[in-house]
Design an enzyme around this catalytic site. Structure first.
Site, PDB file in Angstrom:
ATOM      1  N   GLY A 515      18.232  19.473  20.557  1.00 36.86           N
ATOM      2  CA  GLY A 515      18.976  20.649  20.974  1.00 36.86           C
ATOM      3  C   GLY A 515      18.760  20.943  22.437  1.00 36.86           C
ATOM      4  O   GLY A 515      18.071  20.206  23.157  1.00 36.86           O
ATOM      5  N   GLY A 517      17.808  24.246  24.956  1.00 30.71           N
ATOM      6  CA  GLY A 517      17.400  25.640  25.098  1.00 30.71           C
ATOM      7  C   GLY A 517      17.616  26.150  26.497  1.00 30.71           C
ATOM      8  O   GLY A 517      18.166  25.456  27.371  1.00 30.71           O
ATOM      9  N   GLY A 518      17.175  27.388  26.754  1.00 38.27           N
ATOM     10  CA  GLY A 518      17.332  27.969  28.071  1.00 38.27           C
ATOM     11  C   GLY A 518      16.544  27.232  29.130  1.00 38.27           C
ATOM     12  O   GLY A 518      16.911  27.232  30.301  1.00 38.27           O
ATOM     13  N   GLY A 520      15.647  23.834  28.863  1.00 37.95           N
ATOM     14  CA  GLY A 520      16.017  22.442  28.948  1.00 37.95           C
ATOM     15  C   GLY A 520      16.108  21.822  27.569  1.00 37.95           C
ATOM     16  O   GLY A 520      16.005  22.514  26.556  1.00 37.95           O
ATOM     17  N   VAL A 522      15.327  19.532  24.098  1.00 35.17           N
ATOM     18  CA  VAL A 522      14.207  19.272  23.199  1.00 35.17           C
ATOM     19  C   VAL A 522      14.485  17.957  22.486  1.00 35.17           C
ATOM     20  O   VAL A 522      15.583  17.740  21.972  1.00 35.17           O
ATOM     21  CB  VAL A 522      14.030  20.412  22.172  1.00 35.17           C
ATOM     22  N   LYS A 536       9.570  19.474  24.351  1.00 33.33           N
ATOM     23  CA  LYS A 536      10.411  20.392  25.133  1.00 33.33           C
ATOM     24  C   LYS A 536      10.224  20.048  26.610  1.00 33.33           C
ATOM     25  O   LYS A 536       9.132  20.203  27.157  1.00 33.33           O
ATOM     26  CB  LYS A 536      10.006  21.833  24.845  1.00 33.33           C
ATOM     27  N   ASP A 633      13.114  37.341  22.900  1.00 28.49           N
ATOM     28  CA  ASP A 633      14.294  36.492  22.721  1.00 28.49           C
ATOM     29  C   ASP A 633      14.384  36.006  21.278  1.00 28.49           C
ATOM     30  O   ASP A 633      14.629  34.832  21.012  1.00 28.49           O
ATOM     31  CB  ASP A 633      14.255  35.307  23.695  1.00 28.49           C
TER      32      ASP A 633
END
Length: 826
Positions: A515, A517-518, A520, A522, A536, A633
């Site tokens: 995926g 994320g904010g 970068g 994973v 990550k 978050d």
């Protein structure tokens, strides 16, 4: 003329004799009795659904499991086995309970008390109330259908099939079936007031939006327009195919059920919902769905995602927008375009389900194209020999790519988007030469740097050393937690070098990407000992720096809880910054809750376990850990699921650490995800543990309803999920919003309790929200009194959008950003 009269009289006599033979002993049907049609295909009587004690009067076909019509759907006989079906004194057909009260009636107003009424069950499955004297039909169940469409039934455009509320509750459910778009008839399945599925236009032989509806249906379905009533009638015959019935189930699926003589059971031979592409508008406006594609949604040529972040997360509801303005829009106020060679054109899509809201216009195919081209409002056209010319002036919604069948759709695009073939072979040659030249240059440069790197072993060795002395506290950073992270404390974590992680992830191959994320991407990795990890990798272009990375290292290294993701190690080499977590095979919660093809895997017990696990994880962060931590978050994509679907809170890059004596803080820049942020945080930058409580409330309601908070949003003035949930809660109709896959009478009380708790968590005032300790207690105690909920914050999309700048309104979700925090004591 005399012969005709004698013939008519003979028919009446025969009807009367048939009626006497069928119904003379059936003018009253007691609970234990039944009435069967002459064909033996249909039976009328009392029945009890599975997992219920209620009694209903209904008609079933072959087996009592397959009920096709129910009289007293909304008024069952509760623990009453003394009910009867009979004819009342006013000539109506009625159902009486054990106390002889009327609980259902055919309710025909023009029946005379002197009428000699009787009833029968026809060979077609219709319960018919007749005038025994004249043989005329007074009332019949075909005119008042439940959830099934039967052969020879005349289903008109002013009728609806309505689903059961659940598979075992005949009460009217969320889904309905109707005929729409009467100029070019289509059939629709609705989820309350929203389209859920449509057949595509009828061309006189088949529905062109049903891929496999071929020649075997030519003599089956029939549409007939009644100009007097202004209606369209649908019927079908199955003379050559045995017994076939179409039924709408409680999940909105329209099934074609065929009776198997060999197996003596009903078999589903067709369904309207075989993939997500069959859900109405699944890919949003100007998107096209291909069940064989990966991903299944893409934008039409000349269009791009409206919200790229949501699109990349496989949330396609916002659809696509044009990349380039049409030439006809630019030249609207001019007599002609500046350059005739740059006029708009059409791109053809072959074998597709044409969009909704087609307008019938010109008959000839050439005229169809020309008229659409001359009208700047016309954005697409399609021609069918049996229908004629169809055109579209608004958003193109619910387009599906077929492998066979369908129609050709011509979409208006600017000249620049017409494609290479329309611009000649010269452009093709130029592009090919440019691409090959670029590839050669890249290969040469890459080879040069590889050789240089290999020839400098000292530098290579230096780049692989974990440089602790480069980890410094960023200038101006006020949180002491990172300053406390010494080399000695870092050594408590398992340290990895870049080469080892690159090997584990196959050099960060895209096939291992889990995926984005904010911070970068994973990746999934497998260490040499076979252990699976999630890596990550901080993106260099993400705008995130050392502060957020170290913040996550500090926070997670101090946390140990079954509902928090476990940090296994970290890596800092040169510009590379990476974190290693335990691998979660089921990925994130949003991949289940918001995915129609996977949400069936989460029944209510699993969802409640997830809700409770998230609550306990937050309680640990807020109260039970050594440091008080505000996540900031919390959302579905930051909840990971292990192999047993247990939840683990992840992504602590935005988290803030408080001392025990501190309870709130201010920040100069808001970070997180709009739609989950508390109002005081989004608008004033004030955050506390109650900020996480608000996010938890949004997440809880999303889990129960199976929809995103933004799923209803089509404009800035549209309601959010919170807004709709509040309205339905006040009106006592909240059950209509619950995810159908989890609804069960056995769990209704618990589900309603969870929604009540969720509404308490999203109160506008932080002081009125419960603590996570109170939330956990309310979730686990049925005897605890729950205070009444008040109107939540952010009912409208406009309220949410007003909290962001005009630049940020382009996307609903914000980029994670740095924040300067001022912490206040109690």
């Amino acid at each position: 003329m005399g012969l005709l009269c004698k013939y008519n009289n003979l028919i009446l006599v025969l009807n009367f004799i048939t009626l006497l033979l069928c119904c003379s002993s059936s003018q009253i049907i007691k609970d234990s009795e039944t009435l069967t049609s002459n064909s033996g295909n249909f039976t009328l009587g009392f029945f009890t659904p599975q997992n219920s004690t209620n009694r209903y009067v209904g008609i079933w076909s072959k087996t009592q499991v397959f009920v096709i019509w129910v009289a007293n759907r909304d008024q069952p006989l509760i623990n009453d086995s003394l009910g009867v079906l009979t004819i009342s004194n006013d000539g109506n057909l009625v159902v009486l309970n054990g106390q002889k009260d009327v609980i259902w009636s055919s309710n025909v107003s023009n029946v005379s008390s002197k009428t000699n009424s009787s009833f029968t069950l026809s060979d077609y499955g219709s319960l018919v109330l007749m005038d025994s004297t004249t043989g005329n039909t007074i009332w019949e169940s075909f005119d008042h259908p439940s959830n099934a469409l039967l052969p020879s039934m005349k289903f008109t455009s002013n009728m609806n099939l309505t689903s059961w509320r659940t598979p075992f509750d005949p009460l009217i459910g969320s889904f309905s079936f109707s005929i729409e778009r009467l100029k070019i008839p289509e059939v629709f399945v609705w989820n309350k007031t929203r389209p859920y599925w449509r057949s595509g236009p009828w061309n006189g032989q088949i529905f062109i939006g049903i891929q496999d509806m071929g020649t075997r249906y030519l003599n089956g379905f029939h549409f007939e327009k009644d100009s007097t009533r202004g209606t369209v009638d649908l019927s079908f015959r199955v003379d050559d195919f045995g017994l076939v019935i179409y039924a709408l189930n409680s999940q909105g699926q329209l099934h074609e059920n065929s009776w198997s003589i060999e197996k003596e059971e009903w078999i589903v031979t067709w369904t309207n919902h075989r993939s997500d592409c069959d859900v109405y508008g699944f890919c949003g406006p100007f998107g096209i769905c291909n069940s064989k594609g990966s991903p299944i949604c893409s934008c039409l040529e000349g269009f791009e995602p409206r919200n790229k972040q949501e699109w990349n997360q496989k949330n396609w509801t916002s659809g696509c927008v044009r990349k380039t303005v049409l030439q006809c829009e630019i030249a609207k106020n001019q007599n002609e375009s500046k350059n005739g060679n740059e006029a708009d054109g059409f791109l053809k899509l072959n074998t597709v389900k044409v969009p909704d809201f087609a307008e019938l216009s010109f008959d000839e195919q050439d005229e169809c194209k020309n008229q659409c081209l001359m009208n700047c409002s016309c954005i697409a056209y399609s021609y069918d020999a049996d229908i004629g010319c169809m055109s579209w002036n608004g958003k193109l919604i619910d387009i599906q790519q077929f492998q066979t069948g369908g129609s050709d759709l011509n979409v208006r695009v600017p000249y620049a988007e017409l494609g290479i073939s329309d611009k000649g072979h010269k452009g093709t040659i130029v592009i090919i030469i440019s691409v090959l030249t670029g590839i050669i240059i890249i290969v040469i440069i890459a080879a040069y740097f590889i050789c240089m790197r290999a020839s400098n072993p000292v530098r290579k060795k230096q780049n692989r050393i974990f440089q602790f002395n480069k980890i410094v506290k960023p200038e101006g950073y006020t949180n002491n937690a990172i300053g406390e992270l010494s080399q000695e404390k870092l050594q408590e974590l398992l340290l990895y070098n870049f080469e080892k992680l690159a090997t584990a992830t196959n050099n960060f191959d895209l096939s291992n990407k889990l995926g984005q994320g904010g911070f970068g991407p994973v990746y999934k990795g497998i260490l040499q000992d076979g252990k699976e990890i999630a890596v990550k990798r901080l993106s260099r272009s993400s705008g995130q720096g050392l502060e957020e990375f170290m913040n996550e290292v500090v926070v997670i290294s101090k946390l140990q809880h079954r509902n928090l993701v476990r940090l296994l190690g970290c890596c800092i080499e040169g510009d590379e910054k990476m974190l290693m977590y335990e691998y979660m095979p089921n990925r994130s919660l949003d991949a289940y809750v918001f995915d129609p093809s996977r949400n069936k895997l989460l029944d209510w017990e699993k969802r409640f376990n997830i809700i409770e696990g998230i609550a306990r994880g937050l309680l640990y962060l807020h109260r039970d850990s050594r440091l008080k931590i505000i996540h900031r978050d919390l959302k579905a994509s930051n909840i990971l699921l292990d192999d047993e679907l247990n939840p683990k809170i992840s992504d602590f890059g935005m988290a803030r650490i408080f001392k025990v004596s501190e309870d709130h803080a201010n920040t100069q820049r808001v970070v997180g995800t709009y739609g989950y942020m508390a109002p005081e945080y989004a608008m004033q930058g004030v955050f506390s543990d109650k900020s996480d409580v608000f996010s938890f409330g949004v997440l809880l309601i999303e889990i129960v309803c199976g929809r995103r908070n933004s799923s209803f949003i089509e404009s800035e003035n549209a309601l959010t999920l919170l807004g709709i949930a509040w309205i339905q809660w006040k009106e006592g109709n909240i059950l209509s919003l619950i995810e159908p896959e989890i609804y069960d009478d056995c769990h209704q009380k618990n589900i309603l309790r969870c929604i009540h708790i969720g509404l308490l968590c999203v109160q506008e005032s932080a002081a009125e929200r419960p603590t996570m300790a109170a939330v956990v207690s309310m979730l686990n105690s049925e005897i605890m009194d729950i205070p009444p909920a008040r109107q939540p914050a952010f009912l409208l999309m406009q309220n949410m959008m007003n909290t962001v700048s005009s630049e940020e309104r382009i996307e609903l979700y914000s980029n994670n950003g740095l924040s300067i925090t001022n912490i206040h004591g109690r």
